[in-house]
Enzyme design. Structure first.
Site, PDB file in Angstrom:
ATOM      1  N   GLY A 158       0.808  -1.219   0.000  1.00  0.00           N
ATOM      2  CA  GLY A 158       0.000   0.000   0.000  1.00  0.00           C
ATOM      3  C   GLY A 158       0.833   1.257   0.000  1.00  0.00           C
ATOM      4  O   GLY A 158       2.026   1.227  -0.328  1.00  0.00           O
ATOM      5  N   ALA A 159       0.189   2.393   0.357  1.00  0.00           N
ATOM      6  CA  ALA A 159       0.816   3.718   0.240  1.00  0.00           C
ATOM      7  C   ALA A 159       1.378   3.859  -1.178  1.00  0.00           C
ATOM      8  O   ALA A 159       2.556   4.135  -1.382  1.00  0.00           O
ATOM      9  CB  ALA A 159       1.894   3.933   1.294  1.00  0.00           C
ATOM     10  N   LEU A 160       0.504   3.634  -2.129  1.00  0.00           N
ATOM     11  CA  LEU A 160       0.917   3.473  -3.524  1.00  0.00           C
ATOM     12  C   LEU A 160       1.395   4.779  -4.151  1.00  0.00           C
ATOM     13  O   LEU A 160       0.933   5.865  -3.818  1.00  0.00           O
ATOM     14  CB  LEU A 160      -0.244   2.892  -4.329  1.00  0.00           C
ATOM     15  CG  LEU A 160      -0.743   1.535  -3.832  1.00  0.00           C
ATOM     16  CD1 LEU A 160      -1.883   1.044  -4.718  1.00  0.00           C
ATOM     17  CD2 LEU A 160       0.368   0.508  -3.776  1.00  0.00           C
TER      18      LEU A 160
ATOM     19  N   HIS B 215       4.773   1.842  -7.990  1.00  0.00           N
ATOM     20  CA  HIS B 215       3.878   0.681  -7.969  1.00  0.00           C
ATOM     21  C   HIS B 215       3.090   0.595  -9.271  1.00  0.00           C
ATOM     22  O   HIS B 215       2.943  -0.481  -9.852  1.00  0.00           O
ATOM     23  CB  HIS B 215       2.884   0.785  -6.802  1.00  0.00           C
ATOM     24  CG  HIS B 215       3.513   0.717  -5.444  1.00  0.00           C
ATOM     25  ND1 HIS B 215       3.542   1.798  -4.590  1.00  0.00           N
ATOM     26  CD2 HIS B 215       4.129  -0.297  -4.785  1.00  0.00           C
ATOM     27  CE1 HIS B 215       4.139   1.443  -3.456  1.00  0.00           C
ATOM     28  NE2 HIS B 215       4.515   0.178  -3.558  1.00  0.00           N
TER      29      HIS B 215
ATOM     30  N   LYS C 108      13.863  -1.988  -7.557  1.00  0.00           N
ATOM     31  CA  LYS C 108      14.176  -1.156  -6.393  1.00  0.00           C
ATOM     32  C   LYS C 108      14.585  -2.021  -5.204  1.00  0.00           C
ATOM     33  O   LYS C 108      15.501  -1.693  -4.467  1.00  0.00           O
ATOM     34  CB  LYS C 108      12.943  -0.323  -6.051  1.00  0.00           C
ATOM     35  CG  LYS C 108      12.896   0.140  -4.643  1.00  0.00           C
ATOM     36  CD  LYS C 108      12.768   1.617  -4.544  1.00  0.00           C
ATOM     37  CE  LYS C 108      12.906   2.068  -3.124  1.00  0.00           C
ATOM     38  NZ  LYS C 108      11.982   1.382  -2.232  1.00  0.00           N
TER      39      LYS C 108
ATOM     40  N   SER D 208       7.270   4.463  -0.584  1.00  0.00           N
ATOM     41  CA  SER D 208       6.206   4.882   0.345  1.00  0.00           C
ATOM     42  C   SER D 208       6.805   5.671   1.500  1.00  0.00           C
ATOM     43  O   SER D 208       6.155   6.531   2.087  1.00  0.00           O
ATOM     44  CB  SER D 208       5.491   3.655   0.888  1.00  0.00           C
ATOM     45  OG  SER D 208       5.124   2.812  -0.170  1.00  0.00           O
ATOM     46  N   ARG D 209       8.062   5.377   1.822  1.00  0.00           N
ATOM     47  CA  ARG D 209       8.713   6.059   2.950  1.00  0.00           C
ATOM     48  C   ARG D 209       9.050   7.512   2.639  1.00  0.00           C
ATOM     49  O   ARG D 209       9.304   8.289   3.561  1.00  0.00           O
ATOM     50  CB  ARG D 209      10.005   5.334   3.331  1.00  0.00           C
ATOM     51  CG  ARG D 209       9.725   3.966   3.876  1.00  0.00           C
ATOM     52  CD  ARG D 209      10.992   3.185   3.989  1.00  0.00           C
ATOM     53  NE  ARG D 209      10.667   1.828   4.426  1.00  0.00           N
ATOM     54  CZ  ARG D 209      11.386   1.141   5.272  1.00  0.00           C
ATOM     55  NH1 ARG D 209      12.473   1.647   5.788  1.00  0.00           N
ATOM     56  NH2 ARG D 209      11.033  -0.073   5.614  1.00  0.00           N
TER      57      ARG D 209
HETATM   58  P1  AMP Z   1       6.190  -2.272  -1.396  1.00  0.00           P
HETATM   59  O1  AMP Z   1       4.781  -1.802  -1.370  1.00  0.00           O
HETATM   60  O2  AMP Z   1       7.169  -1.248  -0.975  1.00  0.00           O
HETATM   61  O3  AMP Z   1       6.373  -3.609  -0.724  1.00  0.00           O
HETATM   62  O4  AMP Z   1       6.537  -2.524  -2.913  1.00  0.00           O
HETATM   63  C1  AMP Z   1       5.727  -3.358  -3.721  1.00  0.00           C
HETATM   64  C2  AMP Z   1       6.430  -3.602  -5.033  1.00  0.00           C
HETATM   65  O5  AMP Z   1       6.636  -2.350  -5.700  1.00  0.00           O
HETATM   66  C3  AMP Z   1       7.807  -4.236  -4.877  1.00  0.00           C
HETATM   67  O6  AMP Z   1       7.988  -5.188  -5.913  1.00  0.00           O
HETATM   68  C4  AMP Z   1       8.728  -3.064  -5.034  1.00  0.00           C
HETATM   69  O7  AMP Z   1      10.022  -3.428  -5.495  1.00  0.00           O
HETATM   70  C5  AMP Z   1       7.986  -2.267  -6.079  1.00  0.00           C
HETATM   71  N1  AMP Z   1       8.425  -0.873  -6.058  1.00  0.00           N
HETATM   72  C6  AMP Z   1       8.434  -0.026  -4.984  1.00  0.00           C
HETATM   73  N2  AMP Z   1       8.959   1.158  -5.316  1.00  0.00           N
HETATM   74  C7  AMP Z   1       9.316   1.057  -6.622  1.00  0.00           C
HETATM   75  C8  AMP Z   1       9.927   1.953  -7.547  1.00  0.00           C
HETATM   76  N3  AMP Z   1      10.294   3.172  -7.192  1.00  0.00           N
HETATM   77  N4  AMP Z   1      10.137   1.516  -8.813  1.00  0.00           N
HETATM   78  C9  AMP Z   1       9.773   0.249  -9.178  1.00  0.00           C
HETATM   79  N5  AMP Z   1       9.189  -0.630  -8.357  1.00  0.00           N
HETATM   80  C10 AMP Z   1       8.969  -0.251  -7.097  1.00  0.00           C
END
Ligand code: AMP
Length: 282
Positions: free
Chosen positions: A31-33, A37, A151, A188-189
């Protein structure tokens, strides 16, 4: 876009789609898309009949309870973003009980050692948590293709191993890092950074670009020294680790062999916010 709020709803939906022989592209999130994402769903859209998202803040992959508690959550806004993108057919939003019937506990995996490098050292148990939730999501969603961001490159490598080790019938795809205009990897951070920190965090990407310029030109110890120096001079930023590793084994290298590929990995604290980035060296 269909919103699936329980495992039961998901199972019914998947059964219907499988009957229609639809191919499924899937990318899980916490989340926190943001646009990073969405780029996963853009990639999935091109290769599948159906695109499915999931939103689940996985408790077992956080080794720091404070980090779990502070993780940004805004499901309503997330659903709107997915809907607006036009790439997503359904989003699965399970409860903890849907993902962990009984005890909320990780399984233990052997990913051949890659799980013990970098993030594995910094965050003990993290990849067991990731493996557990991703395996369970794959079993529930039954995708043909799954998409993960470069990432979190080590996570992507772990998931490729998970797929191979368990012989899961799906293909894993890596998607390039999506960046803010100043080069900061979207995360998201980033929402927890002040405008000033967010601007100054461009130093992370700038450093990786410099490392790429230095690749095979100056010695590895000298590259490390220069990176450390950059962050010593950068007020408010603390380098947690910088590692140049073999792209396949993820082991830190002290020599650039001709026929191997390398990637630079970096983790930096901006105040209390832990920022992660990496770059293929070419
Ligand atoms: P998260 O919600 O942070 O667990 O991320 C979910 C998915 O989105 C994971 O496969 C991450 O590697 C991908 N993701 C997060 N940020 C990016 C970004 N800036 N570019 C590409 N993929 C991302």
């Amino acid at each position: 876009m269909t919103v699936l709020n329980s495992r039961e709803e998901l199972e019914k939906y998947i059964a219907e789609q499988k009957k229609l022989q639809k191919t499924i592209g899937f990318a899980p999130t916490m989340g926190a898309l943001h646009a990073g994402h969405i780029s996963l769903y853009e990639a999935a859209r091109k290769e599948n009949d159906l695109v499915i998202s999931s939103i689940f803040v996985n408790p077992t992959q956080f080794n720091n309870p404070d980090d779990l508690e502070k993780y940004p959550r805004n499901v309503k806004k997330d659903i709107q973003k997915l809907e607006d993108s036009g790439f997503v057919d359904a989003v699965y939003i399970p409860s903890v009980e849907d993902m962990y019937p009984g005890e909320t506990k990780s399984k233990h995996y052997d990913f051949g050692g890659i799980e013990n490098e970098m993030e594995g050292k910094a965050r003990p148990g993290h990849f067991d948590g990731v493996g557990t939730v991703v395996e369970e999501l794959f079993r529930q969603v039954q995708p043909d293709n799954a998409y993960f961001g470069d990432k979190d490159y080590q996570q992507l490598a772990v998931i490729r191993k998970l797929q191979q080790n368990l012989d899961l019938p799906l293909k894993i795809h890596g998607v390039p890092i999506y960046r803010e205009p100043n080069g900061l990897a979207m995360s998201s951070r980033n929402e927890r950074l002040s405008p000033e920190q967010r601007k100054k965090a461009a130093v992370i990407y700038d450093t990786l670009l410099k490392v790429n310029d230095w690749f095979r030109v100056i010695s590895i110890p000298e590259i490390y020294r220069r990176v450390e120096e950059i962050f010593e001079k950068e007020d408010g930023f603390v380098l947690e680790y910088f590692t140049i590793a073999d792209e396949e084994t993820l082991k830190e290298t002290d020599f650039f062999y001709k026929d191997r590929n390398y990637r630079a990995f970096i983790v930096v604290f901006a105040g209390e916010v832990r920022l992660i980035d990496n770059m293929h060296l070419a």
